[in-house]
Write an enzyme that holds these catalytic residues in place. Structure first.
Site, PDB file in Angstrom:
ATOM      1  N   HIS A 108      31.360  40.010  30.279  1.00  0.00           N
ATOM      2  CA  HIS A 108      30.768  39.982  31.617  1.00  0.00           C
ATOM      3  C   HIS A 108      29.455  39.185  31.690  1.00  0.00           C
ATOM      4  CE1 HIS A 108      33.854  42.408  33.215  1.00  0.00           C
ATOM      5  NE2 HIS A 108      33.391  43.603  32.964  1.00  0.00           N
ATOM      6  N   HIS A 181      32.179  43.437  40.583  1.00  0.00           N
ATOM      7  CA  HIS A 181      32.656  44.597  39.821  1.00  0.00           C
ATOM      8  C   HIS A 181      32.438  45.889  40.622  1.00  0.00           C
ATOM      9  CE1 HIS A 181      33.629  47.049  36.366  1.00  0.00           C
ATOM     10  NE2 HIS A 181      33.841  45.957  35.644  1.00  0.00           N
ATOM     11  N   GLU A 311      39.102  43.675  40.151  1.00  0.00           N
ATOM     12  CA  GLU A 311      38.209  42.524  40.001  1.00  0.00           C
ATOM     13  C   GLU A 311      39.021  41.236  40.155  1.00  0.00           C
ATOM     14  OE1 GLU A 311      36.464  43.333  36.030  1.00  0.00           O
ATOM     15  OE2 GLU A 311      37.125  45.355  36.485  1.00  0.00           O
TER      16      GLU A 311
HETATM   17  C1  GAL Z   1      35.776  46.041  33.008  1.00  0.00           C
HETATM   18  C2  GAL Z   1      36.336  45.732  31.669  1.00  0.00           C
HETATM   19  C3  GAL Z   1      36.260  46.985  30.851  1.00  0.00           C
HETATM   20  C4  GAL Z   1      34.831  47.467  30.761  1.00  0.00           C
HETATM   21  C5  GAL Z   1      34.250  47.587  32.155  1.00  0.00           C
HETATM   22  C6  GAL Z   1      32.806  47.921  32.177  1.00  0.00           C
HETATM   23  O1  GAL Z   1      35.852  44.916  33.837  1.00  0.00           O
HETATM   24  O2  GAL Z   1      37.658  45.285  31.792  1.00  0.00           O
HETATM   25  O3  GAL Z   1      36.810  46.794  29.571  1.00  0.00           O
HETATM   26  O4  GAL Z   1      34.078  46.568  29.992  1.00  0.00           O
HETATM   27  O5  GAL Z   1      34.431  46.396  32.867  1.00  0.00           O
HETATM   28  O6  GAL Z   1      32.527  49.117  31.564  1.00  0.00           O
END
Ligand code: GAL
Length: 349
Positions: A108, A181, A311
């Site tokens: 991210h 997110h 997302e």
């Molecule tokens: C999501 C990701 C997960 C985790 C989450 C944040 O987008 O796919 O594996 O990292 O964000 O906790």
């Protein structure tokens, strides 16, 4: 009630900076609130006959709490959403090493991705019903090349449609694949589990990952897999086979860069339905297995499955898979994406 944008303090960050919370309110009582910290979505509600509606977006009471959050709650993610395997990639014969914030991988956008910074509200501000935040990501930021200028515009349209538009330019070729997110619980942000929500994803195919959640490069039909959401089905029913829940990327059927219906989620308990539209080729379902928030809004605590995230994005880890269309933002090009979260109430589920 009339259409307005209101603004109030939203807490101080560790570096002493103050943040603000902006609320877009429609004449019908629908509203969405967003903060300049992470350009994050903080609240979202449909109309509710003169009384405040139910807020379906998970978030925290202040940016001070959001800064501590490790679940990327409501945050704008960039430069690249999801994981980049081995925290690096090769482009034009050169290796680029990114921050390995989930060692040995990059997640991210890195340790201080775009969702972990204060954005600037566009001046002069856009008129209602929109608000726009901008940010500059400097050359070398988290290991990425080029200076990237990004903006995110939130627009609230009647009856309850939240339009999220991202625009960006770069001074050098860089991977660029942002997302919002946002986590939702259609019964209310503090209602508990989303396992009884029904979900449909307009997708025949998904990408596979390894044990570290890094894409393997394989694209397979969802037919016969537990992540087959081609027809409306309760998330909890599908999850009985996977104790850790869904953390899964899907290819949106017919994706061609135009706005398409990517997913529908509905809850019979509250009669609400959320439809996600996007021009991006993929949508990632995350059922919040790692959620562990103790300082949510209104004193709420969010744990596993308290919310779901859908997302919208490009192909994950595309820079490391030659068979995935890669999101490289080049000088002279403008990245643009639009995602719409459309909320309906009183549906007959
Ligand atoms: C999501 C990701 C997960 C985790 C989450 C944040 O987008 O796919 O594996 O990292 O964000 O906790």
């Amino acid at each position: 009630m009339s259409d307005t944008i209101s603004v109030k303090p939203f807490g101080r960050l560790r570096n002493g900076e103050e943040t603000l919370l902006y609320t877009l309110s429609g004449e019908n009582g629908a509203w969405a609130s967003v903060t300049d910290y992470g350009a994050s979505l903080v609240g979202f509600s449909g109309p509710s006959d003169g009384i405040p509606g139910t807020d379906i977006a998970l978030s925290c009471e202040s940016a001070t709490a959001l800064e501590r959050d490790t679940s990327y709650i409501g945050a704008m993610i960039g430069r690249v959403a999801g994981r980049i395997g081995g925290a690096g990639y090769e482009m034009d014969g050169k290796r680029f090493n990114l921050t390995a914030n989930t060692p040995p991988h990059h997640l991210h956008g890195g340790a201080t991705g775009l969702g972990k910074r204060k954005w600037t509200v566009l001046q002069p501000p856009l008129p209602y019903p929109s608000i726009c935040f901008t940010i500059i990501s400097e050359d070398g930021d988290e290991g990425y090349p080029g200076e990237v200028r990004s903006s995110i515009t939130y627009t609230l349209l009647p009856p309850t449609r939240l339009v999220v538009e991202i625009r960006s330019i770069s001074s050098a070729p860089t991977p660029y694949n942002p997302t919002l997110h946002a986590y939702f619980n259609l019964d209310g942000h503090a209602a508990g589990s989303i396992l009884h929500h029904e979900l449909q994803i307009f997708s025949e195919c998904c990408t596979l990952t390894d044990a570290d959640l890094i894409p393997t490069g394989e694209i397979v039909p969802v037919d016969g897999l537990s992540c087959d959401f081609r027809h409306l089905v309760q998330i909890g029913v599908k999850m009985s086979a996977i104790p850790t829940g869904f953390d899964q990327n899907f290819l949106i059927d017919g994706a061609d860069g135009s706005l398409r219906k990517a997913a529908i989620v509905q809850s019979a308990a509250s009669g609400r339905r959320l439809t996600v539209w996007t021009d991006r080729p993929c949508i990632h379902l995350y059922t919040g297995h790692f959620l562990a928030v103790t300082d949510g809004k209104d004193g709420a605590a969010y744990d596993a499955c308290a919310g779901f995230a859908l997302e919208t994005q490009g192909f994950p880890d595309a820079v490391n898979h030659s068979n995935f269309p890669v999101d490289i933002l080049r000088p002279g090009d403008v990245f643009f994406s639009r995602t719409i979260f459309e909320l309906d109430q009183d549906i007959q589920a």
